[in-house]
Design an enzyme around this catalytic site. Sequence first.
Site, PDB file in Angstrom:
ATOM      1  N   HIS A 366       0.681  -1.138  -0.235  1.00 53.76           N
ATOM      2  CA  HIS A 366      -0.216  -0.634  -0.047  1.00 53.76           C
ATOM      3  C   HIS A 366       0.898   1.090  -0.055  1.00 53.76           C
ATOM      4  O   HIS A 366       0.151   2.775   0.637  1.00 53.76           O
ATOM      5  CB  HIS A 366      -0.954  -0.101   1.328  1.00 53.76           C
ATOM      6  CG  HIS A 366      -1.996  -1.056   1.076  1.00 53.76           C
ATOM      7  ND1 HIS A 366      -2.931  -0.652   0.263  1.00 53.76           N
ATOM      8  CD2 HIS A 366      -2.804  -1.897   1.564  1.00 53.76           C
ATOM      9  CE1 HIS A 366      -4.459  -1.682   0.701  1.00 53.76           C
ATOM     10  NE2 HIS A 366      -3.849  -2.596   1.759  1.00 53.76           N
ATOM     11  N   LYS A 557      -8.402  14.303   4.172  1.00 50.56           N
ATOM     12  CA  LYS A 557      -7.722  12.717   4.545  1.00 50.56           C
ATOM     13  C   LYS A 557      -6.526  12.907   5.514  1.00 50.56           C
ATOM     14  O   LYS A 557      -6.120  14.141   6.054  1.00 50.56           O
ATOM     15  CB  LYS A 557      -7.644  12.439   3.234  1.00 50.56           C
ATOM     16  CG  LYS A 557      -6.348  13.598   2.593  1.00 50.56           C
ATOM     17  CD  LYS A 557      -5.605  13.576   1.269  1.00 50.56           C
ATOM     18  CE  LYS A 557      -7.045  13.563   0.429  1.00 50.56           C
ATOM     19  NZ  LYS A 557      -6.418  12.951  -0.623  1.00 50.56           N
ATOM     20  N   ARG A 558      -5.897  11.954   5.991  1.00 51.72           N
ATOM     21  CA  ARG A 558      -4.547  12.038   6.905  1.00 51.72           C
ATOM     22  C   ARG A 558      -3.958  13.117   6.331  1.00 51.72           C
ATOM     23  O   ARG A 558      -3.700  13.750   5.459  1.00 51.72           O
ATOM     24  CB  ARG A 558      -4.241  10.689   6.764  1.00 51.72           C
ATOM     25  CG  ARG A 558      -2.939  10.294   7.426  1.00 51.72           C
ATOM     26  CD  ARG A 558      -2.773   9.119   8.273  1.00 51.72           C
ATOM     27  NE  ARG A 558      -2.443   8.361   6.971  1.00 51.72           N
ATOM     28  CZ  ARG A 558      -1.448   8.634   5.649  1.00 51.72           C
ATOM     29  NH1 ARG A 558      -0.086   9.156   6.381  1.00 51.72           N
ATOM     30  NH2 ARG A 558      -1.306   7.874   5.172  1.00 51.72           N
ATOM     31  N   LYS A 563       0.783  14.808   0.584  1.00 52.90           N
ATOM     32  CA  LYS A 563      -0.721  14.846   0.801  1.00 52.90           C
ATOM     33  C   LYS A 563      -1.049  16.253  -0.114  1.00 52.90           C
ATOM     34  O   LYS A 563      -2.005  16.762  -0.710  1.00 52.90           O
ATOM     35  CB  LYS A 563      -1.319  14.392   1.664  1.00 52.90           C
ATOM     36  CG  LYS A 563      -1.793  12.219   1.342  1.00 52.90           C
ATOM     37  CD  LYS A 563      -2.664  11.962   2.569  1.00 52.90           C
ATOM     38  CE  LYS A 563      -2.102  10.670   3.267  1.00 52.90           C
ATOM     39  NZ  LYS A 563      -3.435   9.909   2.059  1.00 52.90           N
ATOM     40  N   THR A 665      -8.307   6.284  -1.934  1.00 51.51           N
ATOM     41  CA  THR A 665     -10.088   6.061  -1.843  1.00 51.51           C
ATOM     42  C   THR A 665     -11.113   7.030  -1.715  1.00 51.51           C
ATOM     43  O   THR A 665     -12.589   7.081  -2.555  1.00 51.51           O
ATOM     44  CB  THR A 665     -10.206   4.917  -0.994  1.00 51.51           C
ATOM     45  OG1 THR A 665      -9.911   5.648   0.285  1.00 51.51           O
ATOM     46  CG2 THR A 665      -9.964   3.216  -1.306  1.00 51.51           C
ATOM     47  N   LYS A 669     -14.845   8.774  -3.276  1.00 56.66           N
ATOM     48  CA  LYS A 669     -16.357   8.169  -2.449  1.00 56.66           C
ATOM     49  C   LYS A 669     -16.612  10.158  -3.383  1.00 56.66           C
ATOM     50  O   LYS A 669     -17.885   9.810  -3.674  1.00 56.66           O
ATOM     51  CB  LYS A 669     -15.980   8.466  -1.225  1.00 56.66           C
ATOM     52  CG  LYS A 669     -15.328   7.298  -0.817  1.00 56.66           C
ATOM     53  CD  LYS A 669     -14.656   7.263   1.214  1.00 56.66           C
ATOM     54  CE  LYS A 669     -13.860   6.318   0.967  1.00 56.66           C
ATOM     55  NZ  LYS A 669     -13.304   6.354   2.700  1.00 56.66           N
TER      56      LYS A 669
END
Length: 836
Positions: A366, A557-558, A563, A665, A669
């Site tokens: 991952h 998100k985290r 990111k 992911t 969504k």
Amino acid sequence: MTNTDRRVSERASLDKRDLRRSFLDNLLYVQGKFPKLANNADYYLALAHTVRDRLMQRWISTASAYTSQASRTVCYLSAEFLMGPHLGNNLINLGIYDETAKMVAELGLDLEDLLYQEEEPGLGNGGLGRLAACFIDSLATLEVPALGYGIRYEYGIFHQTLVDGWQAEKTDKWLRYGNPWEIARPEWTVEIRFGGHTEQYVDEQQRLRVRWLPARVVLGVPHDTPILGYHVNTANTLRLWKAEAAESFDFGQFNRGDYAGAVTQKIVSENLSKVLYPNDEQEAGKELRLQQQYFFVSASLQDMLRILKIQGVPVENFHEKFAVQLNDTHPAIGVAELMRLLVDEHLLVWDTAWDITCKSFGYTNHTLMPEALERWSLPLFQRVLPRHLEIIYEINARFLDQVRLRFFGDEQRLARMSLIDEHGPRYVRMANLACAGSHAINGVADLHTELLKQDVLKDFYELWPEKFSNKTNGVTPRRWIVLANPRLTALISETLGEGWIKDLGQLRGLERHVENADFRARWAKVKRDNKADLAAHITRRLGISINPDSIFDVQVKRIHEYKRQHLAALHIIALYLRIKANPNIDLTPRTFIFGGKAAPGYFMAKLMIKLITAIGDVVNVDPAVRDRLKVVFMPNFSVTNGQRIYPAADLSEQISTAGKEASGTGNMKFQMNGALTIGTMDGANIEIQQEVGAENFFQFGLSTPEVYALGASGYRPMEYYQRSDALREVIDLIASGFFSRGDASLFKPLVDNLLYHDPYFLLADFDSYVACQDEVASVYRDADRWTRMAILNSARSGKFSSDRTILQYCDEIWGAKSVPIRLLTQEDVESAFEQQ
């Protein structure tokens, strides 16, 4: 019909009258309350037990079928299962959501209020755990025999609050009122060993064997939760392990006055399942984390062997009965543990055991971040798992012999592929162990898998190319559309029928309606109503008033530098500076919504949160802005909050540095719920763009090859700062202390990191990102065009259903088949007693 027959049928009945009768019975006889004394928590628990009763017939029928047929079973090993609340999802999957809402309304209650009472199990950190939850939902919906195995953490991921804009962590006490969905199975308790030493002995066949003499033993007690599929009879099992002491109380110590010592073993043992991801900056945290991983993996493999025995399957056929999937490297110790169980406990010869092990395990990687590939120092590993270190040494010796034969004379390759890192302090490499001991290795997006082959796992790919495949992630449409977005669900089902819920590819049928003005108007109203709901929630929770007609620009998100939440923060400042330079500028109104947790020890991520909240403190109250910009950081992002946010989003921020995100992911969504994506060509963004078309996707930034080339040539972020007036203004404003009440030192670590290091190429992508955001604003002004694009995004999201992903795993890795379930009747139960 006898009273017993009537009672059984009532407890399984989906009729509204029987639901009402069961609800009232559970309020009286389970909760011990009558309406005058009951509160919403009591009503929730009564309703949860009512729904669980309906699951039981399906759960027992499923277990009976699997046992009698010895069905091939998928065992999904994951350190995280971020399930989300169970009640709403079970009502959807049973097909009784509307009936239940009517039933409780007739009693003067509101179903939404009762759903809100459920404590969300915080048993995951983010995408990894949520993916596991989606997968077990799809396995049940597709009627595939499966067991999810993990840890029943007493305290899940921390509860995030904001104190003066800084993240503060509070204990997540999700079990404080109990968990009505689980059933403890103490009769299946297993023993887990730690520490000690090993000794050799000769068995009855005069073969040299090894015996492990542990320093301590901990009990693993399974707690089972039924996982119901959508509109099927299949209810698979999520089995989470709780740690308990073999002896919880020492009377001798207690009688000698050592009251604390009398319960020491209980405390030490239960720490194993106490908290999700202990802080592993210190050696003690690292040791506990390794113990946690071994604890649940050993318990799970022992449980599989117990199932083999019950079903009369020889241990030599373990790999035919079970397909065991390692969800990242956390359960990779399973390779060594299955070898120990087969060789030491079941006395198989090494080669037979190794063949079974390799045929049993599949490994999902991952990450593209080398630092995220787990490794354990040899002294720590030796102290915790001495027998496993011996087994890993033996696996490594045989494995490296293979490598030598294939790549003769390539000593550097041997050093890279060894299960033991010999550079400096020695470590056990868990990803290498997973690769060596699995018959299948997969990435989770096309780009991610290619980068694994080219970089992170290149040596293993060159040795075993046949092991590698891609399985692009997916998410379940049951929770993320049907439950989260009932308005959109109703519109789609009215337009296409309900078949899309189990076959998301049917959403392509929406394309036929894009040019229908009435359909577009109804679609836009769904989005506007969802935005109004979220706006009202934000006002209630945070006291921030936002405009539902503004662009809801969302990044949840985290929190992590790769990111790049801070890239979005810089863009907000750029827009703010435009307003300050020209107060009358015609700017498309925007509401920026952030959410996510930073790891407790991750200083830079926490500083990013502080920057975002500090920008909001200024922008949200500046009269010059006049509601054209609002900044919201929603604390404690969770599945529950996600169900509110995804349906309301206009723009999905997927802006990680190209080549760093494995898949993502959240992007799926958002897309399913009709949000448009602004993103780099990273992870699954590439496949989303391929599905929706470049014209329906806002792309910016460097590509992965460009990132690699820029890094290799010597990236100098200061040059980007100097050549871009807009970027320089933004950075200088932060550095001046404008957003920190004059304290120029507060954000200095973040500014210095960007100007002198910028490991994630944020400054290199800034101008491209701002230009792309200007295009977003322009398109949003054309409401009809935006709605068309939104419909097409949803219509083309079928590939990103976890049902598709699971079917690929079943066909290409697991060899698992659907097993339809017939519900047991009262006569079946009575017949089973007679046959005993």
